[in-house]
Design an enzyme around this catalytic site. Structure first.
Site, short mmCIF file in Angstrom:
data_model
loop_
_atom_site.label_atom_id
_atom_site.label_comp_id
_atom_site.label_asym_id
_atom_site.label_seq_id
_atom_site.Cartn_x
_atom_site.Cartn_y
_atom_site.Cartn_z
N LEU A 254 0.85 -1.20 0.00
CA LEU A 254 0.00 0.00 0.00
C LEU A 254 0.88 1.24 0.00
O LEU A 254 1.03 1.93 1.00
CB LEU A 254 -0.94 0.00 1.21
CG LEU A 254 -2.16 -0.87 1.06
CD1 LEU A 254 -3.03 -0.80 2.31
CD2 LEU A 254 -2.98 -0.47 -0.16
N HIS A 255 1.51 1.48 -1.15
CA HIS A 255 2.40 2.62 -1.31
C HIS A 255 1.99 3.38 -2.56
O HIS A 255 1.63 2.78 -3.57
CB HIS A 255 3.84 2.12 -1.44
CG HIS A 255 4.83 3.22 -1.59
ND1 HIS A 255 5.14 4.08 -0.56
CD2 HIS A 255 5.57 3.61 -2.65
CE1 HIS A 255 6.03 4.95 -0.99
NE2 HIS A 255 6.31 4.69 -2.25
N ALA A 256 2.03 4.68 -2.52
CA ALA A 256 1.77 5.59 -3.64
C ALA A 256 0.50 5.26 -4.42
O ALA A 256 -0.59 5.45 -3.90
CB ALA A 256 2.99 5.67 -4.55
#
Length: 89
Positions: free
Chosen positions: A14-16
């Site tokens: 759950l990044h960018a």
């Protein structure tokens, strides 16, 4: 309160971009949704900063929490989204 536990499918966690897609979907939900990593405290699933602060990588197990009319459908849809490869083009 309804919950769904799901394993993060995105290769970058759950990044960018995956976090943005998820938080936008959570913000559009008919009920407030929270997300927690492991046994951690749930945070607002519609907050990009809060979701990225979880540090949930690929394969991490997160739990979605929601309550209210339609919460089961919302949780199912968001769980499916998290299990998918959100960073795919």
């Amino acid at each position: 309160m309804g919950t769904r536990t799901v394993v993060i499918g995105s290769t970058v966690g759950l990044h960018a971009r995956p976090a943005a897609k998820f938080t936008q979907a959570a913000a559009a939900a008919a009920v407030p949704v929270r997300i927690s990593l492991g046994t951690g405290e749930p945070v607002d699933a519609s907050s990009m900063l809060a979701v990225m602060t979880l540090g949930a990588g690929q394969g991490a197990e997160v739990t979605l929490h929601a309550d209210g009319d339609g919460s089961d459908a919302v949780l199912d849809a968001l769980a499916d989204l998290l299990a998918s490869d959100l960073d795919a083009a």
